[in-house]
Design an enzyme around this catalytic site. Structure first.
Site, mmCIF file in Angstrom:
data_model
loop_
_atom_site.group_PDB
_atom_site.id
_atom_site.type_symbol
_atom_site.label_atom_id
_atom_site.label_comp_id
_atom_site.label_asym_id
_atom_site.label_seq_id
_atom_site.Cartn_x
_atom_site.Cartn_y
_atom_site.Cartn_z
ATOM 1 N N LYS A 269 16.945 37.200 -33.361
ATOM 2 C CA LYS A 269 17.001 38.300 -34.338
ATOM 3 C C LYS A 269 15.638 38.990 -34.417
ATOM 4 O O LYS A 269 14.605 38.408 -34.066
ATOM 5 C CB LYS A 269 17.409 37.815 -35.730
ATOM 6 C CG LYS A 269 16.449 36.808 -36.412
ATOM 7 C CD LYS A 269 15.318 37.442 -37.203
ATOM 8 C CE LYS A 269 14.433 36.390 -37.881
ATOM 9 N NZ LYS A 269 13.025 36.711 -37.966
ATOM 10 N N ASP B 242 16.977 31.063 -42.471
ATOM 11 C CA ASP B 242 17.487 32.059 -41.517
ATOM 12 C C ASP B 242 18.840 31.663 -40.918
ATOM 13 O O ASP B 242 19.461 32.457 -40.210
ATOM 14 C CB ASP B 242 16.501 32.232 -40.343
ATOM 15 C CG ASP B 242 15.263 33.030 -40.729
ATOM 16 O OD1 ASP B 242 15.252 33.626 -41.819
ATOM 17 O OD2 ASP B 242 14.307 33.048 -39.922
HETATM 18 O O1 C5P Z 1 13.976 27.631 -44.914
HETATM 19 P P1 C5P Z 1 13.095 27.203 -43.814
HETATM 20 O O2 C5P Z 1 13.071 25.692 -43.637
HETATM 21 O O3 C5P Z 1 13.338 27.892 -42.513
HETATM 22 O O4 C5P Z 1 11.622 27.622 -44.239
HETATM 23 C C1 C5P Z 1 10.470 27.132 -43.609
HETATM 24 C C2 C5P Z 1 9.299 27.349 -44.524
HETATM 25 O O5 C5P Z 1 9.020 28.754 -44.639
HETATM 26 C C3 C5P Z 1 9.498 26.861 -45.942
HETATM 27 O O6 C5P Z 1 9.126 25.533 -46.091
HETATM 28 C C4 C5P Z 1 8.592 27.788 -46.719
HETATM 29 O O7 C5P Z 1 7.260 27.327 -46.606
HETATM 30 C C5 C5P Z 1 8.659 29.072 -45.953
HETATM 31 N N1 C5P Z 1 9.620 30.048 -46.517
HETATM 32 C C6 C5P Z 1 9.321 30.681 -47.700
HETATM 33 N N2 C5P Z 1 10.202 31.588 -48.214
HETATM 34 C C7 C5P Z 1 11.335 31.907 -47.554
HETATM 35 C C8 C5P Z 1 11.658 31.278 -46.332
HETATM 36 C C9 C5P Z 1 10.767 30.349 -45.834
HETATM 37 O O8 C5P Z 1 8.284 30.432 -48.314
HETATM 38 N N3 C5P Z 1 12.148 32.830 -48.063
#
Ligand code: C5P
Length: 301
Positions: free
Chosen positions: A18, A146
């Site tokens: 993406k 995502d």
């Molecule tokens: O949700 P995911 O595990 O992919 O996110 C990885 C990291 O990215 C989270 O631990 C956080 O630190 C950061 N993140 C965030 N806000 C979001 C998505 C991700 O702070 N909306």
């Protein structure tokens, strides 16, 4: 594609990368995540998932990966996606996944999230849709911010931490070049740097762009007229420390892109072009690490 061999259901699925046509970080939440407003777009650059589902064999998950030195155990999102799916359905099967990587890793292109989403979709098909679509979306959100987008695919306006989706029908396909240098940016680190840059957002809401103008232009099929509204709030935070990404963005503009920006938390960059041949010419000019791509529609019919 589904094949019922004598002893296994075999499903092949592309896992599309993406780009973010718009990405604003609105605030820092109490749970540590950030509130986003982003327009995510599936593109034709993809990994491939081949999944074998054997319900009559003892339950286990096997993962093989070609094309990248990634872990094949519980540290991998594909492995975790398969485990979560099997647990949620209460079914038992041997699930063997082969993943062929083509999407660059840690580049802001959601490669890992897309592999996990493709695994969920393949298992959903193989198990005869053992969960509802809502349950599948919930599993996706547990796996990562995502993953719900990657499950739905196409063009989506994403809110919350990225998991609240609103489909945005594109009036016409877009042609882009995605370019990646050798720099790496970890997503949590990019968000940490974002907090420092904007001083933890101190309750105020950031608005860096004009999402409504861009969204209207995409709906009506003339995105070039809204080129200046393509936006990524991570750029002032990440690009100063990524000279290769900066130079690639400049080269995309020199090669004729009507706009060029970073995708996600970087360091990949993309440029939008007027047509497929313009994108192909630009990708050839940029050489290694540049991919001419087009937009891809939603996964669910
Ligand atoms: O949700 P995911 O595990 O992919 O996110 C990885 C990291 O990215 C989270 O631990 C956080 O630190 C950061 N993140 C965030 N806000 C979001 C998505 C991700 O702070 N909306």
């Amino acid at each position: 594609m589904i094949h019922r061999a004598q002893d296994a259901v075999r499903i092949m699925r592309p896992a599309y990368a993406k780009i973010n046509l718009y990405l604003d970080v609105l605030s820092c939440r109490a749970d540590g995540y950030h509130e986003l407003l982003t327009v995510m777009q599936s593109i034709s650059l993809h990994d491939d998932i081949i999944l074998y589902y054997e319900p009559w064999r003892q339950g286990e998950i096997r993962l093989r990966i070609y094309g990248a030195p990634l872990p094949t155990d519980g540290r991998n999102l594909v492995y975790r996606a398969a485990g979560k799916y099997m647990e949620a359905t209460g079914q038992s099967a041997r699930v063997s996944v082969t993943l062929r990587k083509k999407i660059p890793i840690a580049a802001g292109l959601a490669g890992g999230s897309s592999d996990a989403a493709a695994t969920l979709l393949a298992l959903w098909e193989a198990s005869g849709h053992a969960l509802s679509r809502t349950q599948l979306m919930e599993l996706a959100a547990e796996l990562g911010s995502d993953v719900p987008f990657c499950l739905a695919g196409g063009t989506q306006i994403c809110r919350g931490r990225g998991e609240i989706l609103e489909p945005l029908p594109l009036a016409a396909p877009l042609y882009a070049v995605v370019a990646i240098g050798r720099e790496h940016v970890s997503t949590p680190e990019a968000f940490r740097r974002m907090d420092q840059y904007y001083h933890g957002f101190d309750g105020s809401v950031m608005h860096g762009g004009a999402p409504d103008v861009l969204i209207d232009a995409l709906r009506q099929g003339h995105p070039a007229s809204a080129a200046e509204t393509v936006y990524n709030a991570f750029e002032p935070v990440i690009l100063p420390t990524c000279p290769q990404a900066r130079s690639l963005r400049d080269r995309l503009l020199e090669a004729g892109a009507y706009t060029a920006h970073m995708s996600g938390s970087g360091p990949s960059v993309f440029g939008l072009f007027d047509g497929e041949s313009a994108a192909r010419r630009a990708a050839a000019l940029l050489g290694r690490g540049a991919y001419a791509v087009r937009t891809v529609g939603e996964n669910f019919p």
